[in-house]
Design a protein around this motif. Structure first.
Motif, PDB file in Angstrom:
ATOM      1  N   LEU A 130       0.836  -1.201   0.000  1.00  0.00           N
ATOM      2  CA  LEU A 130       0.000   0.000   0.000  1.00  0.00           C
ATOM      3  C   LEU A 130       0.872   1.252   0.000  1.00  0.00           C
ATOM      4  N   ILE A 131       1.959   1.232   0.772  1.00  0.00           N
ATOM      5  CA  ILE A 131       2.882   2.369   0.799  1.00  0.00           C
ATOM      6  C   ILE A 131       3.532   2.563  -0.574  1.00  0.00           C
ATOM      7  N   LYS A 132       3.902   1.462  -1.207  1.00  0.00           N
ATOM      8  CA  LYS A 132       4.523   1.554  -2.534  1.00  0.00           C
ATOM      9  C   LYS A 132       3.546   2.097  -3.566  1.00  0.00           C
ATOM     10  N   PHE A 143      -1.077   9.207   7.014  1.00  0.00           N
ATOM     11  CA  PHE A 143      -2.262   9.993   7.359  1.00  0.00           C
ATOM     12  C   PHE A 143      -3.504   9.103   7.475  1.00  0.00           C
ATOM     13  N   ALA A 144      -3.551   8.038   6.675  1.00  0.00           N
ATOM     14  CA  ALA A 144      -4.658   7.083   6.812  1.00  0.00           C
ATOM     15  C   ALA A 144      -4.623   6.420   8.182  1.00  0.00           C
ATOM     16  N   GLY A 145      -3.405   6.088   8.659  1.00  0.00           N
ATOM     17  CA  GLY A 145      -3.268   5.507   9.989  1.00  0.00           C
ATOM     18  C   GLY A 145      -3.767   6.450  11.069  1.00  0.00           C
ATOM     19  N   ALA A 198      -8.099   8.171  14.781  1.00  0.00           N
ATOM     20  CA  ALA A 198      -9.092   9.165  15.181  1.00  0.00           C
ATOM     21  C   ALA A 198     -10.505   8.597  15.074  1.00  0.00           C
ATOM     22  N   LEU A 199     -10.741   7.776  14.038  1.00  0.00           N
ATOM     23  CA  LEU A 199     -12.051   7.143  13.872  1.00  0.00           C
ATOM     24  C   LEU A 199     -12.375   6.254  15.062  1.00  0.00           C
ATOM     25  N   GLY A 218      -6.243  -0.683  15.881  1.00  0.00           N
ATOM     26  CA  GLY A 218      -5.174  -1.614  15.537  1.00  0.00           C
ATOM     27  C   GLY A 218      -4.637  -1.378  14.139  1.00  0.00           C
ATOM     28  N   ILE A 219      -5.540  -1.202  13.171  1.00  0.00           N
ATOM     29  CA  ILE A 219      -5.109  -0.973  11.783  1.00  0.00           C
ATOM     30  C   ILE A 219      -4.381   0.362  11.671  1.00  0.00           C
TER      31      ILE A 219
END
Length: 420
Positions: free
Chosen positions: A285-287, A296-298, A303-304, A326-327
């Motif tokens: 996903l990073i690649k 930022f998704a993390g 925050a969610l 966790g994700i």
């Protein structure tokens, strides 16, 4: 991945077979370590309560794992610089195995303080094992760092599920309750040492500029003040603080909301799956999307977690919130580790990585100790509110790195070279 500085003349896809093999070995070792910690996570509080002369000390044996890891982590990095990571990992795993044996003896003989020594030895194992992911990252080109970090962390997926099951299966194996579980901890430590000793080989850092390799080490403070280092600390340390702060309080909050103790345990089990399962795809996903997007998704998923937790106290809300947490932690941890591995020269590796891990351990230990009192005094909703400014700080530090990386990328190569 955006970089602060260009990389070596080594082809961008260079990744030796020994590096790939090491990543696989370290993934298995990560699984063995995670399983041993999961046994301790499941039973040490109960065992401490059973052995403690004063019941207020019941959580001290488990706290000793984190305290010992924090105390040893910088020493572990410096020792591995001297002896090599292979020997360091063997020493850590053997110490963990010995700690398991000490715990067995302490449980059988009802010795609380000796039990604390046994769990502290498992903390030493943890201090060394935390460098598995960095050892894998240091051995490959920057383009592959996030992927091999993900490979190492996949070892925790099955262990996160099997660890509590191992604890339940083994607790009555010996004549004294729980002694069998700590024998399992010992066996996992010794098996990890055997695996590392037979299958792991030290690999020199890959993709290092010749001029970087020849430069003397800078002061640790100088290295850690770089935008890339600040972003690494933001995602590793702050991400860990938010995760531990919420995770520690979640089972207690679930019980306070009239859910069962088993519900609380199941919430944590799914949280552990969320922590490690994304490792199967986080590197890819990073690649594909780039490091900033995944970081930022993390933060957004973390925050969610707070938003869902504050909106409802139903059992399903606890599951969704802790799974998101966790994700989110996984994305921040994989990305932050890759940034940390790219932030320093080879001569600076031991002190920089050791100091960064020490900062992370101290902050997460404080978060763990503070979660219970904050929950007790202010409640579940207020506890989750605390995480938002922390995540905002992590986002600001990450944005600082993104902007610095873009400026560096736009800078002519000769100017960048002369400024180094």
């Amino acid at each position: 991945m955006n970089a602060i500085r260009p990389h070596s003349d080594v082809p961008p896809n260079a990744e030796g077979p020994s590096s790939r093999g090491n990543a696989t070995v370290l993934a298995i070792a990560q699984g063995l370590f995670t399983a041993s910690i999961a046994v301790d996570l499941t039973l040490t509080g109960l065992t401490g309560y059973q052995l403690a002369p004063d019941k207020s000390l019941a959580t001290l044996p488990f706290a000793m794992i984190t305290v010992a890891a924090a105390v040893v982590t910088l020493f572990a990095s410096l020792l591995m610089q001297r002896l090599g990571r292979r020997w360091g990992f063997i020493i850590g795993a053997v110490t963990g195995g010995m700690g398991g044996l000490v715990s067995v003896w302490a449980v059988i003989h009802g010795h609380f303080w000796l039990f604390c020594i046994g769990t502290a030895a498992v903390g030493v194992f943890q201090a060394f094992a935390q460098y598995y992911r960095l050892a894998a990252a240091d051995a490959v080109e920057e383009a592959h760092k996030a992927r091999v970090i993900s490979i190492v962390l996949t070892g925790g997926v099955i262990a996160a599920v099997l660890g509590p099951a191992l604890a339940a299966w083994s607790r009555d194996l010996m004549s004294t309750v729980f002694a069998g579980s700590y024998m399992v901890v010992a066996l996992l430590g010794f098996l990890s040492a055997l695996l590392i000793g037979v299958c792991y080989r030290d690999v020199e850092p890959t993709g290092v500029l010749k001029q970087d390799a020849e430069l003397p080490p800078r002061p640790v403070g100088v290295v850690l003040r770089q935008p890339i280092s600040l972003a690494a600390l933001a995602n590793n340390a702050i991400g860990g603080v938010v995760m531990m702060f919420t995770m520690t309080a979640a089972p207690l909050a679930a019980v306070a909301c009239h859910h069962t103790i088993d519900d609380g345990a199941n919430i944590i089990q799914w949280h552990l799956v969320g922590m490690y399962a994304p490792s199967f795809f986080a590197g890819r996903l990073i690649k594909r999307l780039g490091m900033p997007a995944v970081l930022f998704a993390g933060m957004g998923l973390s925050a969610l977690c707070g938003i869902v937790a504050m909106s409802s106290t139903t059992l399903s809300s606890f599951y969704v919130a802790l799974l998101c947490l966790g994700i989110g932690w996984n994305f921040m941890y994989v990305g932050g580790t890759a940034l940390l591995a790219s932030s320093h020269r080879p001569s600076e590796r031991a002190r920089v990585q050791g100091t960064a891990e020490l900062i992370r351990y101290v902050l997460t230990a404080l978060a763990t100790l503070g979660a219970g009192p904050v929950l007790e005094r202010y409640g579940w909703t207020s506890l989750n509110l605390v995480t938002f400014p922390l995540l905002a700080l992590a986002a600001a530090m990450t944005l600082l790195w993104v902007r610095a990386a873009r400026r560096a990328k736009a800078m002519p190569a000769n100017v960048l070279s002369s400024s180094r």
